[in-house]
Enzyme design. Structure first.
Site, PDB file in Angstrom:
ATOM      1  N   ASP A 228       0.879  -1.160   0.000  1.00  0.00           N
ATOM      2  CA  ASP A 228       0.000   0.000   0.000  1.00  0.00           C
ATOM      3  C   ASP A 228       0.924   1.219   0.000  1.00  0.00           C
ATOM      4  O   ASP A 228       2.119   1.121   0.319  1.00  0.00           O
ATOM      5  CB  ASP A 228      -0.953   0.005   1.190  1.00  0.00           C
ATOM      6  CG  ASP A 228      -2.165   0.904   0.907  1.00  0.00           C
ATOM      7  OD1 ASP A 228      -2.061   1.773   0.000  1.00  0.00           O
ATOM      8  OD2 ASP A 228      -3.206   0.764   1.575  1.00  0.00           O
TER       9      ASP A 228
HETATM   10  C1  BGC Z   1      -4.945   3.321  -0.230  1.00  0.00           C
HETATM   11  C2  BGC Z   1      -4.987   2.313  -1.347  1.00  0.00           C
HETATM   12  C3  BGC Z   1      -4.749   3.008  -2.656  1.00  0.00           C
HETATM   13  C4  BGC Z   1      -3.417   3.725  -2.602  1.00  0.00           C
HETATM   14  C5  BGC Z   1      -3.046   4.443  -3.882  1.00  0.00           C
HETATM   15  C6  BGC Z   1      -3.694   4.177  -0.270  1.00  0.00           C
HETATM   16  O1  BGC Z   1      -3.791   5.218   0.631  1.00  0.00           O
HETATM   17  O2  BGC Z   1      -5.037   2.656   1.005  1.00  0.00           O
HETATM   18  O3  BGC Z   1      -6.213   1.645  -1.364  1.00  0.00           O
HETATM   19  O4  BGC Z   1      -4.816   2.100  -3.717  1.00  0.00           O
HETATM   20  O5  BGC Z   1      -3.466   4.688  -1.555  1.00  0.00           O
HETATM   21  O6  BGC Z   1      -3.789   5.577  -4.058  1.00  0.00           O
END
Ligand code: BGC
Length: 753
Positions: A228
């Site tokens: 993540d």
């Molecule tokens: C989120 C993810 C997301 C990623 C990219 C993170 O803060 O938890 O679900 O895909 O950001 O934007």
């Protein structure tokens, strides 16, 4: 394009591509013809950055269709709906040159307060896994990779980047893992995204057990693990654990750490190569450079996708209540449409999945479009999202008085629920409850239409109104879909994917959410959502699986047959007993108390959505595999089926069972543990060979009981002594040395070889 061998790259090049280049792309290696991989959010639409320079995604993204988010798709109970979303999103992703769409998310809705519940499907792992699997398969068949997220136990937003989810293994295996496991094994997503949080103290990104032993060794995942965004704290530890691509860019920190660790002999280059090989395999499929578009919406059919979004949204809304056939509305009814959400629709959640929609449908316009006389539809705003406004409320009541029916559009504002924080209450804002009650007191009939990403309480107004349509967040065409449902152009067929409790405090996670001092203890274990409510017979306002239709259904002629020691076939006939075409969700639960662990009262093990014309009947069949009957045995580190009775239940929802049949399963052969002198008396007595001999010697050694009372007392004493180790029991038992030696020899001889 063929996959490049890691050997073609220098150590420096390899170390570099292990971390993202910017917010949405991986590093290319131009000298070796390795393209960049483009990874963009999802999941119910794409959010491509406006310009290549907008690497941080700070600006509004390029326009895309906002399809129904997972909270809505979950309520469709229809893998075909999920598949159509996945396929259409892939079409738009290809237009924008996106290789991987970040999603879907299959975290379980442990608490209704989780700020991101709108992005997740259900409180049930089977429903979540089946829907997400269909989404991933369809998206990947259309040529775009998925990123299954957030692995694992990311069930809250508060403190999500640090908190340790303290979960016992049975609960992980039975509740929080199965949706991931199903999608990985059945749909083979290109990537899996690890979560921010710790699991039992270890960051998901550095958790070798999670990312290598479970994900790869047990489930056979052979794709790429990505982090993540910003979830990696120690690049070398993460790499060693099996976390391949760290996203997004980190200004060279990870690269330097990898080079230093290899240089110091602390990290074997083969570990680097292992992850590099996986990145190169995905890069070989990257189509970013061949995007079919210059980055405008001209290359996908905006109108067709909007129409599809409307059709799919109509499959998702749940008709909770419909007293006296209030719905559908007559086309010529005088309607008072009340509430700000009728003109400014709430249709998606906030945070990384926020789509810049190509257009939006307001329910008021769509209602006027379907009414036979648009002038008979009056609008009153009723409330503001901030506070009570008496003038607005009185205006709404006046409009309701003059109408045949008042339709109040209520719900949560976008700021009420979002990625990054959890909610503190499930109440509807007080100003809206006041308007609903005031309108209901005066209107001939009152319908409430809800727009919310997480469960809202219906208490304080539920009994005042005639009908409730739970629209969740339906995507950009939700307004049109709601109008279709209100007038009966579409027949409601959604079913709740999560329970609606009477009180927030009834939720099993209540006392352990969102945790304290950096830990959240999953104290309720496997008793999540309906598993808890049904197990302790705690009434809820509406149970998991509930949903009404404008027609009625009957399910009967249940047949359940064992097809092996631990597999079964189930068949049932479903009939549309009403006067309109409609869809029914046949839900199959298994109930058992077999085995040494506490089982939920019932668990969803199969389901299907069936479309039927009035009067039509269909026989539907299900296969229940071994897992449908199994529990996770932590002592054996594996799935076990206990011998005993299993009741197959066909139900309209988690509470209302309409037919049931009992199967008796032989279960797994019991594992015979070797008896030692430290095994308990109970274990010795239960042993098939040693037990009878011990009983015989005890009764010979002790005088026979005088009467029934003494026999009962002896039995009670034996029960009391059952947990005692044999070493201790031998001290008290009236057994000779000869008895003792004989029994010990017998125990040794009967140990499994
Ligand atoms: C989120 C993810 C997301 C990623 C990219 C993170 O803060 O938890 O679900 O895909 O950001 O934007």
């Amino acid at each position: 394009m063929p996959t490049i061998d890691p050997a073609a790259l220098s150590l420096e090049q390899k170390a570099r591509i292990l971390t993202g280049r910017d917010h949405t792309t991986s590093h290319p290696v131009r000298e070796a013809d390795v393209p960049s991989i483009v990874l963009v959010d999802g999941p119910h639409g794409v959010r491509p950055p406006q310009t290549a320079a907008d690497h941080l995604g700070i600006n509004e993204s390029l326009p895309a269709t906002c399809f129904p988010p997972a909270v809505a798709v979950g309520s469709s109970w229809d893998p075909e709906v999920a598949a159509q979303v996945g396929e259409a999103v892939a079409r738009e992703a290809r237009t924008y040159g996106i290789d991987v769409v970040l999603g879907p998310g299959v975290n379980i809705k442990r608490s209704p307060l989780c700020g991101r519940n709108f992005e997740y499907y259900s409180e049930d792992p089977l429903l979540s896994g089946v829907l997400a699997g269909a989404h991933v398969r369809a998206m990947q068949s259309a040529g775009v990779g998925a990123s299954l997220k957030h692995f694992a136990a990311n069930n809250q937003e508060n403190d999500r980047v640090h908190v340790s989810a303290d979960v016992d293994e049975r609960t992980l295996r039975e509740i929080y893992f199965p949706a991931f496991e199903r999608v990985v094994t059945d749909a083979k997503p290109a990537t899996v995204m690890c979560s921010y949080n710790r699991i039992n103290g270890v960051f998901a990104a550095e958790n070798r057990w999670l990312l290598t032993e479970v994900l790869r060794d047990e489930w056979g995942f052979d794709g790429l693990v990505i982090s993540d965004w910003g979830a990696v704290h120690d690049r070398v530890a993460a790499l060693t654990a099996g976390m391949d691509l760290a996203m997004p860019m980190d200004w060279g920190v990870g690269e330097a750490a990898v080079l230093a660790a290899v240089g110091a002999g602390e990290l074997d280059e083969s570990v680097v190569d292992r992850s590099v090989r996986r990145i190169l395999a995905l890069a070989a499929k990257a189509t970013g450079a061949e995007a079919t578009s210059s980055g405008t919406t001209e290359d996908f059919d905006v109108d067709a996708h909007h129409a599809l979004a409307r059709q799919l949204a109509a499959e998702c809304a749940v008709l909770l209540k419909n007293d006296g056939g209030t719905l559908p509305l007559a086309a010529d009814a005088r309607i008072a449409v009340i509430g700000a959400f009728a003109t400014a629709p709430r249709y998606q959640g906030g945070g990384s999945s926020h789509i810049n929609a190509t257009r939006t449908d307001a329910a008021l316009d769509a209602i006027r479009g379907l009414a036979s006389s648009p002038d008979a539809v009056r609008f009153a705003q009723g409330f503001t999202l901030k506070c009570t406004d008496e003038a607005l409320r009185e205006e709404a009541v006046a409009a309701a008085r003059e109408a045949d029916v008042a339709v109040v559009f209520a719900g949560l504002a976008e700021a009420d629920e979002s990625e990054g924080y959890d909610r503190e209450t499930i109440d509807l804002p007080a100003a809206q409850v006041e308007v609903i009650r005031a309108v209901a007191a005066e209107a001939r009939r009152t319908v409430v239409v809800l727009s919310n990403g997480g469960v809202v309480s219906l208490e304080g107004w539920h009994d005042d109104v005639d009908a409730i349509l739970e629209g969740w967040l339906l995507g950009q065409a939700g307004g049109g879909a709601l109008a279709d449902l209100l007038f009966g152009a579409a027949n409601p067929s959604g079913r709740l994917a999560e329970s609606i409790p009477f009180r927030l405090a009834d939720n099993p996670s209540y006392l352990n959410f969102p945790g304290e001092l950096g830990h959240v203890r999953y104290g309720e274990g496997v008793m999540v959502g309906y598993r808890h409510y049904t197990s302790i017979a705690l009434p809820v306002r509406y149970p998991f699986g509930h949903g009404l239709s404008y027609t009625t259904f009957a399910t009967d002629q249940l047949e359940a047959t064992l097809t092996g020691d631990d597999t079964a076939e189930v068949a049932v006939t479903v009939t549309n007993t009403g006067t309109r075409a409609g869809k029914h969700v046949v839900q199959v639960y298994v109930a058992t108390s077999a085995g040494p662990v506490r089982r939920p009262a019932r668990e969803l093990r199969a389901f299907t959505k069936v479309a039927l014309e009035p009067g039509e009947s269909r026989r539907v069949a299900f296969t229940l595999d071994r897992r449908a009957f199994a529990y996770y045995n932590v002592e054996q580190s594996g799935w076990a089926v206990a011998g005993g009775e299993y009741t197959i239940q066909i139900a309209d929802n988690a509470v209302d069972v309409t037919a049931e049949a009992v199967l008796t399963l032989p279960g797994d052969a019991p594992e015979t543990q070797p008896l030692t002198i430290e095994s308990s008396l109970g274990e010795w007595l239960a042993h098939p060979v040693v037990g009878p001999e011990l009983t015989a010697r005890l009764s010979t050694a002790a005088p026979a009981p005088k009467d029934e009372e003494e026999a009962e007392e002896n039995a009670r004493l034996l029960r009391m002594a059952a947990p005692m180790p044999m070493s201790q029991f031998f001290l008290y038992a009236p057994l000779s040395d000869d008895d003792r030696n004989h029994l010990l020899t017998l125990a040794d001889a009967s140990a499994p070889s």
